[in-house]
Design a protein around this motif. Structure first.
Motif, PDB file in Angstrom:
ATOM      1  N   ALA A 112       0.835  -1.210   0.000  1.00  0.00           N
ATOM      2  CA  ALA A 112       0.000   0.000   0.000  1.00  0.00           C
ATOM      3  C   ALA A 112       0.870   1.261   0.000  1.00  0.00           C
ATOM      4  N   ALA A 113       1.996   1.194   0.704  1.00  0.00           N
ATOM      5  CA  ALA A 113       2.914   2.337   0.724  1.00  0.00           C
ATOM      6  C   ALA A 113       3.476   2.598  -0.669  1.00  0.00           C
ATOM      7  N   TRP A 114       3.912   1.534  -1.334  1.00  0.00           N
ATOM      8  CA  TRP A 114       4.448   1.683  -2.693  1.00  0.00           C
ATOM      9  C   TRP A 114       3.375   2.182  -3.654  1.00  0.00           C
ATOM     10  N   GLU A 115       2.163   1.705  -3.507  1.00  0.00           N
ATOM     11  CA  GLU A 115       1.081   2.133  -4.388  1.00  0.00           C
ATOM     12  C   GLU A 115       0.823   3.630  -4.247  1.00  0.00           C
ATOM     13  N   PHE A 116       0.781   4.100  -3.016  1.00  0.00           N
ATOM     14  CA  PHE A 116       0.588   5.532  -2.784  1.00  0.00           C
ATOM     15  C   PHE A 116       1.737   6.320  -3.399  1.00  0.00           C
ATOM     16  N   TYR A 117       2.941   5.874  -3.162  1.00  0.00           N
ATOM     17  CA  TYR A 117       4.142   6.551  -3.671  1.00  0.00           C
ATOM     18  C   TYR A 117       4.133   6.627  -5.192  1.00  0.00           C
ATOM     19  N   ASN A 118       3.776   5.547  -5.839  1.00  0.00           N
ATOM     20  CA  ASN A 118       3.818   5.488  -7.298  1.00  0.00           C
ATOM     21  C   ASN A 118       2.707   6.294  -7.965  1.00  0.00           C
ATOM     22  N   LEU A 129       8.891   7.809   1.825  1.00  0.00           N
ATOM     23  CA  LEU A 129       8.506   6.468   2.272  1.00  0.00           C
ATOM     24  C   LEU A 129       9.253   6.133   3.552  1.00  0.00           C
ATOM     25  N   GLY A 130       8.508   5.827   4.599  1.00  0.00           N
ATOM     26  CA  GLY A 130       9.119   5.474   5.873  1.00  0.00           C
ATOM     27  C   GLY A 130       8.519   4.200   6.427  1.00  0.00           C
ATOM     28  N   GLY A 131       9.339   3.385   7.061  1.00  0.00           N
ATOM     29  CA  GLY A 131       8.770   2.200   7.684  1.00  0.00           C
ATOM     30  C   GLY A 131       9.793   1.146   8.044  1.00  0.00           C
ATOM     31  N   GLU A 132       9.306   0.145   8.760  1.00  0.00           N
ATOM     32  CA  GLU A 132      10.171  -0.945   9.200  1.00  0.00           C
ATOM     33  C   GLU A 132       9.387  -2.241   9.271  1.00  0.00           C
ATOM     34  N   LYS A 147      13.802  -3.072  11.283  1.00  0.00           N
ATOM     35  CA  LYS A 147      14.769  -2.750  10.237  1.00  0.00           C
ATOM     36  C   LYS A 147      14.079  -2.017   9.093  1.00  0.00           C
ATOM     37  N   ILE A 148      14.812  -1.072   8.476  1.00  0.00           N
ATOM     38  CA  ILE A 148      14.274  -0.291   7.373  1.00  0.00           C
ATOM     39  C   ILE A 148      13.847  -1.201   6.228  1.00  0.00           C
ATOM     40  N   ILE A 149      12.749  -0.854   5.583  1.00  0.00           N
ATOM     41  CA  ILE A 149      12.246  -1.626   4.455  1.00  0.00           C
ATOM     42  C   ILE A 149      13.066  -1.293   3.214  1.00  0.00           C
ATOM     43  N   LYS A 150      13.437  -2.284   2.468  1.00  0.00           N
ATOM     44  CA  LYS A 150      14.265  -2.101   1.275  1.00  0.00           C
ATOM     45  C   LYS A 150      13.601  -1.127   0.306  1.00  0.00           C
ATOM     46  N   GLY A 151      14.360  -0.132  -0.124  1.00  0.00           N
ATOM     47  CA  GLY A 151      13.873   0.851  -1.074  1.00  0.00           C
ATOM     48  C   GLY A 151      13.223   2.069  -0.447  1.00  0.00           C
ATOM     49  N   PHE A 152      12.975   2.044   0.860  1.00  0.00           N
ATOM     50  CA  PHE A 152      12.348   3.176   1.537  1.00  0.00           C
ATOM     51  C   PHE A 152      13.401   4.245   1.853  1.00  0.00           C
ATOM     52  N   HIS A 153      12.944   5.479   1.988  1.00  0.00           N
ATOM     53  CA  HIS A 153      13.848   6.576   2.316  1.00  0.00           C
ATOM     54  C   HIS A 153      14.349   6.482   3.753  1.00  0.00           C
ATOM     55  N   PHE A 154      13.422   6.175   4.662  1.00  0.00           N
ATOM     56  CA  PHE A 154      13.757   6.103   6.080  1.00  0.00           C
ATOM     57  C   PHE A 154      13.109   4.874   6.707  1.00  0.00           C
TER      58      PHE A 154
END
Length: 245
Positions: A53-59, A68-71, A75-82
């Motif tokens: 859902a985060a990627w969908e919003f971003y795209n 994009l932030g999250g864990e 641990k940070i999610i691959k491809g996220f900014h933070f």
């Protein structure tokens, strides 16, 4: 004011939050991160439950205005900014931007409470501001402790205890059940929160993963007077929301 304390996300139900103002707590670290992001002038925080859902919003948005932030598992999610470290969300990086956030526990708890009358976000770093708003609202309250992997988490319980302790000092509480226990726990350890938390599994996990500074930061009290409120998928400071009406 009647207060119900819900000790983990799995205990949330429509019956327990219906018609109430809800406060979601995830001290380590989602709600601390949300408060910090708004304090550092993010346009808003968009909590989502799933990475997809985060990627969908971003795209579907202009990339330059979305963070994009999250864990997952701290641990940070691959491809996220933070990741989910509040210390990453500095003003120079997020000012005026939309922060899309997904975390293991906290954002799930927020999304489970969207049917609340009002939905506030709290942590130690803004607890008094939230309490003042609850007292002004004069409505019954459910405090939702996000917990850790659907289990009771001491850090969230202590923050719930702080909120209840502050409300009780104003003589505003009518009835409460397990809330008295977390209130007394907080009052017993309020001068050294690290001491009571240092042997807890979630605290240890963050420490082992190198987030000692996050622990120090998140256990500070009342460094912000912001009251984040969720509305229509977005979290903004309450005063900003009022200005938008």
């Amino acid at each position: 004011m009647n207060i119900d304390v819900i000790d983990s996300v799995k205990e949330v139900s429509c019956e327990r939050i219906s018609g109430k103002n809800v406060v979601v707590i995830d001290v380590l670290r989602a709600t601390s991160t949300i408060v910090t992001a708004l304090a550092n002038k993010a346009c808003c925080v968009i909590p989502v439950e799933h990475i997809e859902a985060a990627w969908e919003f971003y795209n579907n948005r202009k990339k330059e205005i979305v963070i994009l932030g999250g864990e997952r598992d701290a641990k940070i999610i691959k491809g996220f900014h933070f990741g989910n470290s509040p210390l990453s969300y500095k003003e120079e990086s997020i000012k005026g931007k939309e922060v899309v956030l997904t975390t293991t526990n906290g954002t799930r708890a927020i999304k489970s409470c969207v049917k609340a009358e009002k939905l506030y976000i709290a942590s130690f770093i803004n607890a008094t501001a939230v309490v003042e708003q609850l007292i002004e609202d004069k409505e019954d309250v459910a405090i939702v402790c996000s917990g850790t992997y659907e289990k009771y988490s001491m850090d969230d319980a202590l923050c719930a205890g702080m909120i209840i302790s502050l409300i009780d000092k104003q003589g505003e509480i009518t009835t409460i059940d397990m809330g008295w226990t977390v209130k007394e726990l907080y009052e017993a350890y309020e001068h050294d929160l690290h001491e009571v938390l240092k042997n807890c599994s979630h605290y240890k996990r963050l420490e082992v993963n190198g987030y000692t500074e996050d622990l120090r930061y998140c256990l500070q009290r009342d460094i912000y007077d912001i009251v984040p409120i969720y509305k229509d998928g977005y979290i903004r400071g309450l005063k900003e929301n009022d200005h938008d009406r």
